[in-house]
Design a protein around this motif. Structure first.
Motif, PDB file in Angstrom:
ATOM      1  N   GLU A  64      -1.518  -9.277   0.570  1.00  6.93           N
ATOM      2  CA  GLU A  64      -2.398  -9.084  -0.589  1.00  6.93           C
ATOM      3  C   GLU A  64      -1.714  -8.275  -1.683  1.00  6.93           C
ATOM      4  O   GLU A  64      -2.037  -8.415  -2.860  1.00  6.93           O
ATOM      5  CB  GLU A  64      -3.687  -8.374  -0.162  1.00  6.93           C
ATOM      6  CG  GLU A  64      -4.638  -9.221   0.669  1.00  6.93           C
ATOM      7  CD  GLU A  64      -4.164  -9.343   2.104  1.00  6.93           C
ATOM      8  OE1 GLU A  64      -3.292  -8.527   2.522  1.00  6.93           O
ATOM      9  OE2 GLU A  64      -4.621 -10.262   2.806  1.00  6.93           O
ATOM     10  N   ASP A  65      -0.755  -7.392  -1.276  1.00  6.94           N
ATOM     11  CA  ASP A  65       0.009  -6.634  -2.274  1.00  6.94           C
ATOM     12  C   ASP A  65       1.077  -7.511  -2.928  1.00  6.94           C
ATOM     13  O   ASP A  65       1.287  -7.479  -4.144  1.00  6.94           O
ATOM     14  CB  ASP A  65       0.688  -5.415  -1.625  1.00  6.94           C
ATOM     15  CG  ASP A  65      -0.283  -4.293  -1.330  1.00  6.94           C
ATOM     16  OD1 ASP A  65      -1.129  -3.989  -2.185  1.00  6.94           O
ATOM     17  OD2 ASP A  65      -0.193  -3.698  -0.239  1.00  6.94           O
ATOM     18  N   THR A  66       1.788  -8.279  -2.139  1.00  2.90           N
ATOM     19  CA  THR A  66       2.940  -9.021  -2.668  1.00  2.90           C
ATOM     20  C   THR A  66       2.545 -10.309  -3.385  1.00  2.90           C
ATOM     21  O   THR A  66       3.200 -10.701  -4.358  1.00  2.90           O
ATOM     22  CB  THR A  66       3.906  -9.371  -1.528  1.00  2.90           C
ATOM     23  OG1 THR A  66       3.231 -10.203  -0.581  1.00  2.90           O
ATOM     24  CG2 THR A  66       4.417  -8.117  -0.838  1.00  2.90           C
ATOM     25  N   ARG A  67       1.518 -11.010  -2.889  1.00  2.00           N
ATOM     26  CA  ARG A  67       1.106 -12.303  -3.474  1.00  2.00           C
ATOM     27  C   ARG A  67       2.306 -13.240  -3.635  1.00  2.00           C
ATOM     28  O   ARG A  67       2.487 -13.889  -4.669  1.00  2.00           O
ATOM     29  CB  ARG A  67       0.435 -12.089  -4.832  1.00  2.00           C
ATOM     30  CG  ARG A  67      -0.901 -11.389  -4.755  1.00  2.00           C
ATOM     31  CD  ARG A  67      -1.962 -12.238  -4.090  1.00  2.00           C
ATOM     32  NE  ARG A  67      -3.277 -11.578  -4.083  1.00  2.00           N
ATOM     33  CZ  ARG A  67      -4.345 -12.077  -3.492  1.00  2.00           C
ATOM     34  NH1 ARG A  67      -4.260 -13.210  -2.815  1.00  2.00           N
ATOM     35  NH2 ARG A  67      -5.487 -11.433  -3.535  1.00  2.00           N
ATOM     36  N   GLY A  68       3.138 -13.287  -2.598  1.00  2.00           N
ATOM     37  CA  GLY A  68       4.260 -14.223  -2.616  1.00  2.00           C
ATOM     38  C   GLY A  68       5.533 -13.680  -3.222  1.00  2.00           C
ATOM     39  O   GLY A  68       6.591 -14.314  -3.106  1.00  2.00           O
ATOM     40  N   LYS A  69       5.500 -12.532  -3.875  1.00  2.00           N
ATOM     41  CA  LYS A  69       6.715 -11.957  -4.454  1.00  2.00           C
ATOM     42  C   LYS A  69       7.539 -11.286  -3.351  1.00  2.00           C
ATOM     43  O   LYS A  69       6.996 -10.730  -2.395  1.00  2.00           O
ATOM     44  CB  LYS A  69       6.359 -10.936  -5.537  1.00  2.00           C
ATOM     45  CG  LYS A  69       5.851 -11.552  -6.834  1.00  2.00           C
ATOM     46  CD  LYS A  69       5.709 -10.481  -7.894  1.00  2.00           C
ATOM     47  CE  LYS A  69       5.426 -11.122  -9.256  1.00  2.00           C
ATOM     48  NZ  LYS A  69       4.159 -11.848  -9.291  1.00  2.00           N
TER      49      LYS A  69
ATOM     50  N   GLU B  53      -1.935  -7.121  -5.575  1.00  2.00           N
ATOM     51  CA  GLU B  53      -2.153  -8.517  -5.971  1.00  2.00           C
ATOM     52  C   GLU B  53      -0.976  -9.093  -6.755  1.00  2.00           C
ATOM     53  O   GLU B  53      -1.144  -9.770  -7.776  1.00  2.00           O
ATOM     54  CB  GLU B  53      -3.436  -8.644  -6.783  1.00  2.00           C
ATOM     55  CG  GLU B  53      -4.683  -8.260  -5.976  1.00  2.00           C
ATOM     56  CD  GLU B  53      -5.966  -8.458  -6.754  1.00  2.00           C
ATOM     57  OE1 GLU B  53      -5.898  -8.622  -7.992  1.00  2.00           O
ATOM     58  OE2 GLU B  53      -7.033  -8.441  -6.123  1.00  2.00           O
ATOM     59  N   GLY B  54       0.227  -8.783  -6.284  1.00  2.00           N
ATOM     60  CA  GLY B  54       1.424  -9.377  -6.880  1.00  2.00           C
ATOM     61  C   GLY B  54       1.999  -8.620  -8.053  1.00  2.00           C
ATOM     62  O   GLY B  54       3.090  -8.950  -8.530  1.00  2.00           O
ATOM     63  N   SER B  55       1.323  -7.581  -8.551  1.00  2.00           N
ATOM     64  CA  SER B  55       1.848  -6.809  -9.680  1.00  2.00           C
ATOM     65  C   SER B  55       2.944  -5.862  -9.199  1.00  2.00           C
ATOM     66  O   SER B  55       2.735  -5.071  -8.281  1.00  2.00           O
ATOM     67  CB  SER B  55       0.731  -5.998 -10.345  1.00  2.00           C
ATOM     68  OG  SER B  55       1.271  -5.117 -11.313  1.00  2.00           O
ATOM     69  N   THR B  56       4.098  -5.933  -9.829  1.00  2.00           N
ATOM     70  CA  THR B  56       5.218  -5.051  -9.461  1.00  2.00           C
ATOM     71  C   THR B  56       5.218  -3.765 -10.281  1.00  2.00           C
ATOM     72  O   THR B  56       6.102  -2.931 -10.118  1.00  2.00           O
ATOM     73  CB  THR B  56       6.558  -5.774  -9.671  1.00  2.00           C
ATOM     74  OG1 THR B  56       6.696  -6.110 -11.048  1.00  2.00           O
ATOM     75  CG2 THR B  56       6.643  -7.018  -8.818  1.00  2.00           C
TER      76      THR B  56
END
Length: 608
Positions: A473-478, A575-578
């Motif tokens: 859920e943190d990475t969202r594929g990144k 949610e994918g935000s770095t």
């Protein structure tokens, strides 16, 4: 430059001003300037009183027909002149400072000529003066001010009242920036001197500095004995029992530290010392077997090896400004100075000579980092060391140490498919393998010890835990490498991170068999506390301070969780935000991609 004859009264006046300003007046120079007998000067005779000195100084001035002096930065007149004469002479009659030290109990219980420590001190000073030209006298001479320090055979910790062995005291008032000592490098024991003493064929080029110096210490003290050129220095080096680092403790003393990380560090160091001894000296290929004449087995014992490393760990100095780069050295006299965590003074090296003429030789130098009153103990800093490190290597711990810390072990096993298969009830983490590979790429293990301080914990620990607590859920594929772990990833991630630190601190606290309250009661019962040995008293104080520090860390963490609003359910993910997330109470702003790129180039710009 000063001339032996003066042309007129004016030049005499200016010479006097210059000499007094620098407080470097010597008997010989005054004789040349005034043509007066040295007995007429206050600091030349123990029979002269300050009043007589004042009268003598006036007579000198009258004979030269010089008017009243008005000196820059002083009160002017003859009072300033007499004051300068007294300061140049050290301010006391010869031997007076030692008498004062005796009265204060700073020369030990046996104050007579039969005191072995006093005799050793005298021999060291005589050796330094004769072999190294080190000026340690209490009175001034041509071009040399009175030496500002004196050796005390007995110093005590101001808080615990425990003995801290020899130390150096201010013989007179010392100003910030004053030169305290200078010792020629030729008198120091280094790897270079060790290879010269024991042979370059035995101690080959590139040998570890500690190993080489340890061999020379044993050679000088036990093999050569009173025939050693360093015999006077060996005479002031303490025995192991006088230093008592934990790696020399008996098991019954070490048991008083159960639960403390110091125990594991102590065991590790003990094993390392044994391995190094066996590899270098013992066995068929060791130096004892190869060079029995230079490394006699009866002297190069493991017990003497432990003594040598006790001296090295507690007294050796890392000199960083030598022409050949930094070197480890045993520095006679300088290593008598005790440690204070609040001192900013460090011993280092420089090229010897004055500001204009250098002779190519090098010397060890120390300057005062603050003013000292007469009789006050002078300190240096051994570095920013925790009590665990001080106890392990130096044999003491400080009640007030701003650098004190306790190592907390953080270990998180990635939930890989293999781990889940071997342990029922564990769910597989989809990012587990990527986390393992990422840790390997940055040189991190899955189990790491981090120091926790009373008011902070290292950023590296937070970075490690933020990575390990990442979810899909943190990475969202990144990829994990895209995220900046020096900043908060998301509220949910940060809550998991801080909760992990809380659990690690609680785990460490539970390792101690006794509570902090138990330790406090032992210390409070002074009669019972004094029945314990020195090592055991040190252990009780140390373990109590570790528990107090961990409790403060725990309270700070729990407060931080509340203040950041992380003590609630259903916290947001990255949610994918770095860019990370700024939490309540934090001042760090999010950075755009271009801001981050500019900052990496050394051009930080706030585009908003």
């Amino acid at each position: 430059s000063f001339h032996s004859t003066l042309d007129d009264e004016t030049s005499s006046y200016f010479h006097l001003q210059a000499i007094t300003k620098h407080k470097m007046i010597s008997l010989l120079l005054l004789q040349q300037l005034f043509g007066c007998p040295t007995e007429s000067l206050a600091f030349a005779s123990t029979r002269s009183s300050p009043l007589a000195a004042r009268s003598n100084a006036n007579n000198v001035l009258e004979r030269q027909s010089i008017g009243p002096l008005s000196m820059a930065g002083g009160e002017g007149g003859e009072a300033e002149w007499v004051k300068a004469l007294m300061e140049a002479g050290g301010g006391n009659n010869p031997g007076q400072f030692e008498e004062d030290m005796k009265m204060k109990g700073l020369l030990g219980p046996n104050r007579g000529a039969g005191n072995p420590k006093l005799n050793a001190n005298s021999r060291l000073i005589a050796w330094l003066e004769s072999e190294g030209g080190v000026y340690l006298a209490e009175s001034s001479t041509w071009g040399e001010a009175p030496h500002p320090l004196a050796i005390s055979t007995e110093t005590v910790d101001e808080i615990t009242n425990e003995s801290s062995g020899r130390g150096l005291l201010a013989r007179r008032s010392i100003n910030d920036g004053d030169e305290l000592l200078k010792i020629p490098m030729d008198l120091c024991i280094t790897r270079k001197s060790a290879r010269k003493a024991l042979g370059k064929d035995a101690l080959q080029d590139g040998i570890n500095e500690y190993l080489a110096i340890a061999c020379q210490l044993i050679h000088e003290k036990y093999v050569l004995g009173d025939e050693s050129e360093w015999d006077a220095y060996m005479g002031v080096l303490p025995e192991v029992e006088e230093v008592n680092p934990t790696f020399t403790w008996k098991d019954e003393d070490l048991a008083f530290l159960d639960g403390s990380p110091v125990v594991a560090a102590t065991r590790s160091l003990q094993m390392k010392l044994r391995r190094e001894y066996d590899a270098l000296l013992g066995g068929q290929d060791g130096l004892i077997a190869k060079f029995p004449d230079r490394f006699p087995a009866e002297h190069f014992t493991y017990e003497n090896w432990v003594w040598a490393f006790t001296m090295l760990f507690s007294r050796a100095i890392r000199l960083r400004n030598l022409q050949v780069g930094e070197r480890l050295a045993m520095v006679p006299y300088a290593d008598l100075i005790n440690h204070s965590a609040f001192s900013g003074a460090f011993i280092d090296a420089r090229e010897s000579g004055d500001w204009l003429f250098k002779n190519g030789e090098e010397e060890v130098i120390l300057y005062a980092d603050r003013g000292y009153r007469q009789m006050e103990q002078v300190y240096i800093s051994y570095g920013q060391k925790s009590n665990a490190e001080l106890l392990l290597l130096y044999g003491f711990a400080l009640e007030r140490n701003p650098y004190n810390s306790v190592d907390v072990t953080v270990s998180i096993a990635p939930r890989t498919a293999a781990l889940a298969a071997a342990n029922e009830g564990i769910e597989v983490d989809p990012l587990a393998q990527e986390k393992v590979e990422f840790l390997a790429s940055v040189g991190r293990d899955q189990t790491v010890d981090f120091p926790c301080y009373a008011d902070r914990y290292p950023v590296e620990m937070l970075e490690f835990l933020r990575l390990m607590m990442m979810t899909p859920e943190d990475t969202r594929g990144k990829p994990l490498a895209d995220f900046d772990y020096s900043r908060t990833i998301s509220p949910a991630n940060e809550a998991a991170v801080l909760s992990s630190v809380v659990e690690a601190v609680k785990y460490q606290l539970n390792l101690y068999p006794q509570s902090e309250e138990d330790d406090a009661n032992i210390i409070k019962d002074k009669a019972l506390f004094r029945l314990l040995s020195y090592n055991q008293r040190m252990a009780v104080r140390h373990r109590r301070n570790e528990k107090r520090l961990l409790k403060r860390t725990l309270a700070a963490l729990e407060k931080q969780i509340r203040n950041k609003g992380l003590d609630v359910d259903d916290l947001a993910r990255a949610e994918g935000s770095t860019l990370g997330k700024v939490l309540r109470g934090e001042k760090t702003k999010e950075k755009t991609a271009i801001e981050k790129r500019l900052e990496d180039m050394g051009l930080p710009v706030d585009l908003r």
